[in-house]
Every structure is written in C-alpha cells, then in structure tokens.
Design an enzyme around this catalytic site. Sequence first.
Site, PDB file in Angstrom:
ATOM      1  N   HIS A 145       0.850  -1.189   0.000  1.00 25.27           N
ATOM      2  CA  HIS A 145       0.000   0.000   0.000  1.00 25.27           C
ATOM      3  C   HIS A 145       0.886   1.239   0.000  1.00 25.27           C
ATOM      4  CE1 HIS A 145      -3.916  -1.977   1.621  1.00 25.27           C
ATOM      5  NE2 HIS A 145      -3.288  -2.770   0.769  1.00 25.27           N
TER       6      HIS A 145
ATOM      7  N   GLU B  98       1.097   3.808   2.033  1.00 24.94           N
ATOM      8  CA  GLU B  98       1.718   4.113   3.323  1.00 24.94           C
ATOM      9  C   GLU B  98       2.860   3.145   3.618  1.00 24.94           C
ATOM     10  OE1 GLU B  98      -2.702   5.143   3.537  1.00 24.94           O
ATOM     11  OE2 GLU B  98      -1.499   3.505   2.745  1.00 24.94           O
TER      12      GLU B  98
ATOM     13  N   SER C 246      -7.676   7.920   2.832  1.00 27.05           N
ATOM     14  CA  SER C 246      -7.766   7.435   4.204  1.00 27.05           C
ATOM     15  C   SER C 246      -7.207   6.018   4.298  1.00 27.05           C
ATOM     16  CB  SER C 246      -9.227   7.457   4.656  1.00 27.05           C
ATOM     17  OG  SER C 246      -9.309   7.138   6.024  1.00 27.05           O
TER      18      SER C 246
ATOM     19  N   CYS D 266      -6.337   2.142   5.149  1.00 29.01           N
ATOM     20  CA  CYS D 266      -7.056   0.915   5.488  1.00 29.01           C
ATOM     21  C   CYS D 266      -6.680   0.504   6.919  1.00 29.01           C
ATOM     22  CB  CYS D 266      -6.687  -0.189   4.499  1.00 29.01           C
ATOM     23  SG  CYS D 266      -4.991  -0.803   4.706  1.00 29.01           S
TER      24      CYS D 266
ATOM     25  N   CYS E 192      -2.871  -0.350   7.337  1.00 30.63           N
ATOM     26  CA  CYS E 192      -2.019   0.837   7.424  1.00 30.63           C
ATOM     27  C   CYS E 192      -2.315   1.625   8.695  1.00 30.63           C
ATOM     28  CB  CYS E 192      -2.185   1.687   6.178  1.00 30.63           C
ATOM     29  SG  CYS E 192      -1.580   0.842   4.683  1.00 30.63           S
TER      30      CYS E 192
END
Length: 148
Positions: free
Chosen positions: A55, A57, A80, A82, A85
Amino acid sequence: MTSELDRNFIELAFTEAKKSADAGGLPIGAALARGDTVLAGGHNQRVQQGDPIAHGEMDCLRKAGRQTTYRDTTLYTSLSPCMMCSGTIVQFKIPRLVINDTKNFGGNEDFLREHGVEVIDAAHSASIALMRDFIADNAELWNEDIME
C-alpha cells in the site's frame, strides 16, 4: 488545520498517487515528514509488484527506512488508510496523520483518534477527483484492493 508546510506535503502525497496511476496502479500516495524534512514518499504498488501489502503508506515507510522514533513525524496520505495501514500508524506511534481524501474511502479515522493520532482531513479536491475517477473506471481492481 493545515499549514503551508502541510500543503506542500499534501501535494507530494498527491504526486505519489499520480505516479502510481501513471504506472497502472491504484492512485494512492503517501509522504512521511519530520518537521520540514521529507523522510520518504511512496505509492501503492500492489499491481506493479504483485504484492498485496504494498500500500502507499507501507511503501513510504519502507522507503523511509529504520527510524529511532516516529513520535515527531507526520504521515500524509492521499486516501484514508485501510485497517492494515492504520494499525501500522498506531504501532509506530506516528502522532499526526493528514488525509487528502476521506470521501472515496474512510472509516478508520475514529480508530486512529482513539489511539491518540491527530487526524486531519485536508479535503484535497484533486485527490478526491483522481480516486473517484479511478474507482469509476476500474471498479474490479478497486474492489480487489479493498477486498470486496
């Protein structure tokens, strides 16, 4: 509330998201900063690397490398985070998170706040539009990403 410095990093997270989209991936980007210093930027690479946990992040944090502390950092993300993360943000004790888009995906903001993270919704119109258009054009890939 965001500062001018925040707005620069918000744009960096957006640029990272566009980089992923341009490479055929999901348009999600992130940047980690300590004060006015960028530690790293990263973007979602699930498609590009075939890695289900790559992901935006996570890519950003990997690129930042080992840190002796994250307690003086801010994570900027184009979407935003998940739960995976969000859990990492809590685990690393990142105290501040600035989110460009909570409209297309959200729900973990309360979890983060409950764990002491200052969460700021930047409502970045370009990030919101980029993700909205991606979801409309790539519903199957989006559903795969959020495990629907």
